[in-house]
Design a protein around this motif. Structure first.
Motif, PDB file in Angstrom:
ATOM      1  N   GLY A 197      43.671  36.768  43.319  1.00 49.56           N
ATOM      2  CA  GLY A 197      43.894  37.940  42.491  1.00 49.56           C
ATOM      3  C   GLY A 197      43.448  39.214  43.179  1.00 49.56           C
ATOM      4  O   GLY A 197      42.280  39.361  43.515  1.00 49.56           O
ATOM      5  N   ILE A 270      43.960  37.566  37.712  1.00 52.32           N
ATOM      6  CA  ILE A 270      42.706  38.320  37.720  1.00 52.32           C
ATOM      7  C   ILE A 270      42.010  38.058  36.388  1.00 52.32           C
ATOM      8  O   ILE A 270      42.547  38.372  35.330  1.00 52.32           O
ATOM      9  CB  ILE A 270      42.956  39.823  37.912  1.00 52.32           C
ATOM     10  N   GLY A 323      39.798  40.170  42.276  1.00 51.98           N
ATOM     11  CA  GLY A 323      39.568  39.020  41.413  1.00 51.98           C
ATOM     12  C   GLY A 323      38.184  38.419  41.590  1.00 51.98           C
ATOM     13  O   GLY A 323      37.584  37.901  40.636  1.00 51.98           O
TER      14      GLY A 323
END
Length: 346
Positions: A197, A270, A323
């Protein structure tokens, strides 16, 4: 009589000063603009105002101006992705009346990721638009699956059962994703970096691709604000007030699924933005979704931009994907909510 008292209590809680909320919303918007400026200026290489102005004008005559030109779409992507995830989290918490609801915790992001990976590995999806539709389909199917599993047994879809069903689904889909990718060395590298992410490498082409889906998701979500206020009173009272409960839930959920699926397609899964932001925004806006949803959108954009800037600074000259940074922030927050809150309903 108890229903009447519930309605009066809810109206009292919704009745905070709108002028105060408007001022705080304007302040958070100014904070977002400041974070955007910092995001453009700060990175593995810091740039000055002259280079920023040159980069904004489209010039790339120096290294600094070229860096600014790369950071502008990255900053815009972080803002719209964060706004989408923050808004989706507020919608999911309102629809399920679950303080633990979040696109990551309920497995929606991982369902979108699995759908994209299966499309790439088994069906030869190569275009970004095809991946977008696959992610939205995966997010929708996963949301329905988790809700059905969480509704089984006594008591229906309680917040705790939904959280457990979502966590189990997320772990299972993560394992399936690894199983699909392992024998495919041709896509393994890109998939592994994408599933972390992040917003690094975002371009204006990515923004143009995702924007129509996000705009539709934003519109559906914001139109659901009054309906979510009615659902917060309970299904029976909401129906008594003339609300079509199933349609209201479906409309709000569709908006959240579009936001989650489209964002995951371009940025990867995310997590925790949709969990952290709505809880913080309730401290500023209260529980009225007409205010909570705009606050959550601006708060999500601010958090993701801040996380992206921290990821660039903390590991110089390398970068941490956004992320990873949001996981460091969100995991302790999740534990705190579980230990502190009454994990039954909002």
């Amino acid at each position: 009589m108890s229903g009447q008292r519930m309605g009066q209590a809810a109206q009292w809680r919704l009745g905070r000063s709108n002028s105060t909320r408007a001022l705080v919303l304007a302040a958070t918007a100014l904070l977002l603009l400041g974070l955007c400026a910092i995001s453009v200026a700060v990175g593995t290489r810091d740039v000055g105002w002259t280079e920023i102005i040159g980069g904004l004008q489209g010039r790339a005559e120096t290294i600094g101006q070229a860096a600014v030109a790369v950071r502008i779409p990255r900053t815009i992507m972080a803002a719209i992705a964060g706004a989408a995830l923050g808004l989706a989290g507020a919608i999911m918490q309102g629809v399920t009346r679950n303080p633990l609801a979040d696109p990551g915790i309920l497995g929606v992001n991982m369902g979108a990721s699995l759908a994209v990976v299966i499309g790439m590995a088994w069906f030869g999806l190569v275009s970004a638009s095809a991946s977008m539709w696959a992610a939205i389909l995966g997010a929708g199917v996963t949301a329905v699956f988790v809700y059905v599993i969480g509704s089984l047994g006594r008591g229906g879809a309680t917040p705790l059962k939904l959280a457990l069903a979502g966590a189990a689904t997320s772990v299972a889909f993560s394992s399936f994703t690894i199983a699909v990718v392992l024998p495919r060395n041709d896509i393994a590298g890109n998939v592994r970096s994408w599933t972390i992410g992040g917003v690094g490498g975002s371009t204006f082409a990515d923004i143009r691709l995702v924007l129509p889906f996000l705009v539709l998701g934003f519109v559906l979500s914001l139109l659901s604000a009054r309906k979510l206020n009615s659902l917060a009173l309970g299904d029976e009272l909401a129906a008594g007030l003339g609300e079509r409960v199933a349609i209201a839930r479906a409309m709000a959920a569709l908006g959240a699924i579009l936001l989650c699926g489209a964002t995951t397609a371009v940025c990867g899964p995310i997590g925790f933005v949709g969990l952290v932001v709505p809880h913080l925004c309730r401290l500023l806006a209260g529980i009225d979704h007409r205010w909570l949803l705009p606050f959550s959108a601006i708060g999500g954009a601010s958090l993701l931009i801040l996380a992206d800037v921290i990821g660039r600074i903390i590991a110089r000259p390398n970068e941490l994907d956004v992320g990873i940074v949001t996981a460091f922030v969100g995991a302790p927050f999740f534990i705190w909510i579980v230990r502190r809150q009454r994990v039954r309903e909002l």
